[in-house]
Write a protein that holds these residues in place. Structure first.
Motif, PDB file in Angstrom:
ATOM      1  N   SER A 184       5.883  -5.600  -6.423  1.00 44.26           N
ATOM      2  CA  SER A 184       6.716  -4.454  -6.822  1.00 44.26           C
ATOM      3  C   SER A 184       8.039  -4.333  -6.068  1.00 44.26           C
ATOM      4  O   SER A 184       7.905  -4.549  -4.787  1.00 44.26           O
ATOM      5  N   ARG A 185       9.072  -4.153  -6.733  1.00 42.11           N
ATOM      6  CA  ARG A 185      10.413  -4.107  -6.057  1.00 42.11           C
ATOM      7  C   ARG A 185      10.674  -2.916  -5.351  1.00 42.11           C
ATOM      8  O   ARG A 185      11.148  -2.546  -4.317  1.00 42.11           O
ATOM      9  N   VAL A 186      10.135  -1.787  -6.101  1.00 42.20           N
ATOM     10  CA  VAL A 186      10.413  -0.324  -5.581  1.00 42.20           C
ATOM     11  C   VAL A 186       9.238  -0.145  -4.403  1.00 42.20           C
ATOM     12  O   VAL A 186       9.759   0.573  -3.641  1.00 42.20           O
ATOM     13  N   HIS A 187       8.154  -0.706  -4.292  1.00 39.89           N
ATOM     14  CA  HIS A 187       7.390  -0.447  -3.268  1.00 39.89           C
ATOM     15  C   HIS A 187       7.247  -1.851  -2.479  1.00 39.89           C
ATOM     16  O   HIS A 187       6.094  -2.594  -2.899  1.00 39.89           O
ATOM     17  N   PRO A 188       7.987  -2.172  -1.579  1.00 38.99           N
ATOM     18  CA  PRO A 188       8.031  -3.351  -0.737  1.00 38.99           C
ATOM     19  C   PRO A 188       6.797  -3.578  -0.230  1.00 38.99           C
ATOM     20  O   PRO A 188       6.000  -2.712   0.375  1.00 38.99           O
ATOM     21  N   GLU A 578      15.008  -9.280  -3.243  1.00 41.58           N
ATOM     22  CA  GLU A 578      14.643  -7.726  -3.972  1.00 41.58           C
ATOM     23  C   GLU A 578      13.190  -7.526  -3.920  1.00 41.58           C
ATOM     24  O   GLU A 578      13.035  -6.399  -3.960  1.00 41.58           O
ATOM     25  N   LEU A 579      12.466  -8.527  -3.876  1.00 42.46           N
ATOM     26  CA  LEU A 579      11.160  -8.176  -3.804  1.00 42.46           C
ATOM     27  C   LEU A 579      10.379  -8.127  -2.465  1.00 42.46           C
ATOM     28  O   LEU A 579       9.252  -8.056  -2.528  1.00 42.46           O
TER      29      LEU A 579
ATOM     30  N   TYR B 180      10.273  -8.946 -14.227  1.00 40.81           N
ATOM     31  CA  TYR B 180       8.967  -8.899 -13.304  1.00 40.81           C
ATOM     32  C   TYR B 180       8.426 -10.538 -13.060  1.00 40.81           C
ATOM     33  O   TYR B 180       8.308 -11.141 -13.947  1.00 40.81           O
ATOM     34  N   ASP B 222      12.056  -4.624 -15.193  1.00 42.10           N
ATOM     35  CA  ASP B 222      11.895  -4.184 -13.588  1.00 42.10           C
ATOM     36  C   ASP B 222      13.097  -3.355 -13.236  1.00 42.10           C
ATOM     37  O   ASP B 222      13.991  -3.951 -12.458  1.00 42.10           O
ATOM     38  N   SER B 559       8.746   6.245 -10.278  1.00 40.91           N
ATOM     39  CA  SER B 559       8.894   5.156  -9.318  1.00 40.91           C
ATOM     40  C   SER B 559       8.158   4.222  -9.609  1.00 40.91           C
ATOM     41  O   SER B 559       7.668   3.125  -8.651  1.00 40.91           O
ATOM     42  N   PRO B 568       1.219   0.267  -7.686  1.00 41.24           N
ATOM     43  CA  PRO B 568       0.984  -0.763  -6.854  1.00 41.24           C
ATOM     44  C   PRO B 568       0.221  -0.723  -5.651  1.00 41.24           C
ATOM     45  O   PRO B 568       0.362   0.548  -5.119  1.00 41.24           O
ATOM     46  N   LYS B 586      11.548  -5.221   6.167  1.00 38.41           N
ATOM     47  CA  LYS B 586      12.824  -4.796   5.587  1.00 38.41           C
ATOM     48  C   LYS B 586      14.047  -5.085   7.030  1.00 38.41           C
ATOM     49  O   LYS B 586      13.520  -4.449   8.062  1.00 38.41           O
TER      50      LYS B 586
END
Lengths: 586, 586
Positions: A184-188, A578-579, B180, B222, B559, B568, B586
């Motif tokens: 998931s990109r949004v949820h690292p 990004e991922l 994705y 995505d 999201s 996820p 991050k």
């Protein structure tokens, strides 16, 4: 020049008409100053004739076309002379005399012939899949597949089922096979999983009151591949509320009858025979028994429990069994052939293969010396053995003997052509055990899956003797291959929690992985059950192919890659960033 | 107690019969010593009556049931007395007097009411999706969706199309939206991509000679989500060989006619109007024009090119345009209302909003002072303006003016209810440009996609004036929303290479990403074209909903997560290790 007819829609009835055909040059022959082209389209082949006297320009074009060129041609349909009729062609009584022609595209020489029965490395066929699929047998596979699936849909729609699409991006709940994951990109650091089956969603749809659900569902398993496995496969998935086993079995028998009839003109007889798991393991040495031929395995444990032959007695003493496959008419096997059977037995887990060759007035066998005349006679009588029979013995734990003799049975059945290859023999296997003990993981695992309901009368055994609990499950077997399986599900939270716990899931793990299912059970879950079928395998069996790759448009190789697109492939550093992913060095 | 009838299959014709119903307790009322239960199943509702004098045990059970309990009940169908008939219920003339009852499962109190039109936080509805889907409007959405899709399949099957399943595990070719990705375990560091559409596969199937392909295909993007976007969505995907634009447009019009009629009893008129891209942008300020109402935008650039008003003259001098939306009957708008329109204009990119309010004997406007009486009169005449009209002016680059006036047109159309909400207004938009210049990326990008064919007569412009090349593409618009689009494709390798190069792909990149397509073009590729439809959006429009989430069984939040399953989620270190992946901090 737009097509007016497909190639094989033309017949003697069109003689005299002017038509336009579009398609591929299958073959070109020059003969007697004329050019003959077998033009191929999806429907089949028609011969076109280019005569320079009719159109010089078309003739010049035709002189230069080669196999697989794409052309459009206009002309008049004429009957062939009796001498030139081609009885092998559906359109063999006619031909089109061309008045106008156009080359729509050229073609290089293909790397293999566009015809049936080619012997070409499969990787090459997959690399040029667009050429492989032009071959009539491959085209027919895909067309049958479409027909099978559309007949399933039509049948279920009429029965009041609605098709509901469940998500591809789901939650990873690793049980059984390995999940394909999707970062998931949004949820690292978090991942979706591609579904191994829509099992949980379809049960949730029953909680949602949908009552009759089905889906032609794409499913995924990241497993090491065998001949009949693919990373992604297609499943007919069905679930119903307020039903028991009989409702589902009856529905599926009607479905199969219709699918085989309408998609492939095959009449099958229903109801299908039912056999219990125990009987299948005993008589056929398999929970996917091939009933196209008899040759039932027989148990003689009781009969030989007191003999001196150590191979038998020690197996029995260790809690094992002695069973026999009577290989009828194999009495003429040479020692070399029998030794080969021995190697097959060993490959399937036997320590060796004891045998008795029953001849007219004697027995030929390395083991008879260990038996008294009387013991031998009682064995022969029990087995109803006759001259010409070859008795193959298995002595070990029941599951080993089943596997060994079951494999020998299948091997000999195939080799001796004991059945008609065009037979379709269905049967149900029922009364599976709920659990089997996994020796490696040292815990019970579900034989079907963890949402399967135990039989009501076996519920008390959940506490006292889990191994004896029978499941409300059913498998459908076709020609010795399981093509579908299902069960009545648990619809009570307390039972489901009990089963999770027997399968070694702590309450915390159960809540973490399946909490939403347990919670759903609290809000009015109806009794429900269902079944799922492997569509690829079914179509493969209908077309009598050996590999599901032949009935899938774009399959993967055994190393899960695609020679045509070169997938999988490296991706850009930006995509990885990004991922929030890094590649781990080996 | 197996169901004999669904709730709403019962009618006055069943009076006197003994029946069994299964379902959920919708409501319970105790009245006059009797218990009345509205029993709900997938079909709807029927009232059952439990009388202690008929069966005391059933009555005691009924006393304890609550909403959403699952019950089975047997009893006799009786006509209700005239006084108790419920005209709002399909089964309102009858009720079942219960002789036997069973509680199949209990239920906690649901977190929201199981009824239409609830105002509940959508996240809560998604968390308890199995309860949300029990609401009649949601059930009807899924049932219509099934009907729409099955009608599409039936239509295409009859037209000779075959449905072919293309892979979900494909190759990443990042162009346009984000893929994705799916890590490969067998090939460490490599990834599959989930398809954004089966575009390349369907073209390859045309090369393979399949001629008429379709698929109800799951697709993935995505992207950051808007109200009408989901990470996965469903597309009706169609491709045909040996066709031109007319063939596809005719096919789709017949398809839409049938789908709207058979799935939703709506008659639509074909052929649909066609409008060019240029005309749509000019008259409606959008390439998805809403033709449910008129209010065409008018261009007055020529008329005002010499006026002194600087807003107009400087826009024109910079190569821009001046256009007017005549907001009929809005002459009564207050200054406050007009100011609000100004804010909308600015939000869509305008620097301000000039306007003239046409009254019976005067004009009200902040801008008329910049014009001579004569100029004003010629504008009013050109616009055919009448008292009561409100003229809204846009002066800027053409694309800005189109966006501003197009948005105002839509806003006012909706606010003033200029159309019947139950209208279904289709139109085709054709003659799109092939390329548009992306100012950020400083290169041409494809307006439709990179496999779209240019018009034959525009081929020479590829070298000289790419921006003027028109594409052989067509979009289908319903009520101002694009629901489908397609094109005739390039089938020649040299043209495709030329287009790749215009789009900034080097020959190496082109070969790396699309080498197999280019190679396929060498082996006899027929002329072909196709189209794809957003099924979710179509069903949403048919049901007059605002969000595609209402027509998807298990949608994701904005999201991109699932409140029900918590996907996820984090996965085990072992899973990551097997995939040769590490999470990047991050």
């Amino acid at each position: 020049m737009k097509r007016t007819h497909s190639a094989t829609s033309l017949s003697m009835e069109n003689v005299g008409q002017e038509v336009v055909v579009n398609g591929w040059v299958n073959t070109r022959r020059d003969h007697g100053g004329l050019i003959f082209i077998d033009l191929r389209d999806r429907s089949g082949i028609i011969q076109i004739v280019i005569n320079p006297e009719l159109n010089k320009e078309a003739f010049h074009l035709a002189e230069n076309v080669r196999s697989e060129y794409v052309i459009a041609a206009r002309g008049k349909v004429l009957a062939r002379s009796e001498a030139t009729v081609n009885p092998n062609l559906k359109t063999g009584r006619i031909e089109i005399h061309i008045e106008q022609m156009e080359v729509l595209n050229t073609a290089k020489t293909p790397p293999f012939y566009i015809e049936d029965g080619i012997e070409v490395d499969e990787i090459l066929r997959m690399r040029y899949r667009y050429l492989d699929l032009r071959r009539p047998e491959m085209r027919d596979n895909l067309m049958l597949r479409h027909r099978v699936i559309s007949t399933m849909r039509e049948f279920l729609d009429k029965e009041g089922f609605i098709e509901i699409e469940t998500p591809m991006l789901g939650r990873s709940t690793p049980e059984g096979a390995r999940d394909y994951l999707v970062p998931s990109r949004v949820h690292p650091g978090e991942f979706f999983a591609l579904p191994q089956s829509p099992q949980q969603y379809k049960q949730i749809l029953m909680v949602a009151g949908m009552e009759k659900y089905f889906q032609i569902a794409r499913c995924f398993r990241d497993e090491d591949l065998r001949a009949d496995r693919q990373p992604e496969f297609t499943q007919l998935d069905i679930e119903m509320s307020f039903v028991d086993e009989e409702d589902i079995i009856t529905l599926i028998e009607a479905l199969m009858k219709k699918v085989f009839k309408e998609s492939n003109q095959i009449d099958i007889t229903t109801p299908f025979p039912r056999i219990t798991y125990d009987e299948a393991m005993l008589k056929y040495g398999s929970d996917q028994p091939d009933l196209r031929f008899g040759w039932e395995i027989q148990d003689i444990t009781e009969l030989v429990k007191d003999v001196d032959f150590k191979v038998f007695s020690s197996a029995i003493a260790a809690g094992g069994v002695v069973r026999v496959l009577n290989a009828k008419s194999c009495g003429s096997f040479t020692r070399k052939e029998i030794d080969e059977l021995g190697r097959i037995a060993v490959a399937h887990g036997a320590k060796g293969l004891a045998w008795i060759n029953v001849r007219e007035n004697e027995l030929n066998s390395p083991i008879i010396k260990f038996f008294s005349e009387e013991q031998i006679q009682s064995i022969l009588t029990a087995l109803d053995a006759h001259p010409g029979d070859l008795l193959l013995f298995g002595a070990d734990q029941a599951e080993v003997v089943a596997k060994v003799l079951g494999s020998l049975r299948l091997e000999l059945g195939k080799r001796l052509k004991l059945y008609d290859e065009s037979t379709f023999s269905f049967n149900w296997v029922v009364d599976f055990p709920m659990f089997e003990f996994d020796k490696e993981e040292r815990r019970f695992v579900a034989v079907h899956h963890m949402f399967t309901s135990p039989r009501n009368e076996d519920i008390p055994l959940l506490d006292t003797a889990p191994a004896q609990v029978r499941a409300r499950s059913y498998d459908l077997v076709l020609n010795g291959i399981e093509i579908g399986g299902g069960s009545i599900r648990i619809h009570r939270r307390d039972w489901q929690e009990k089963v999770f716990s027997l399968l070694g899931l702590s309450p915390d793990e159960a809540r973490d992985k399946f909490g939403f299912m347990l919670e759903a059970f609290d809000y009015g879950t109806p009794p429900h059950g269902g079944i799922a079928f492997g569509v690829d395998r079914m179509v493969m069996l209908m077309r009598q192919r050996d590999s599901i790759r032949d009935v899938i448009a774009f399959p993967k190789t055994q190393s899960a890659s695609c020679p045509m697109t070169s997938a999988p492939s490296a991706v850009s550093p930006r995509q990885l960033r990004e991922l929030s992913l890094k590649i781990r060095d080996k």
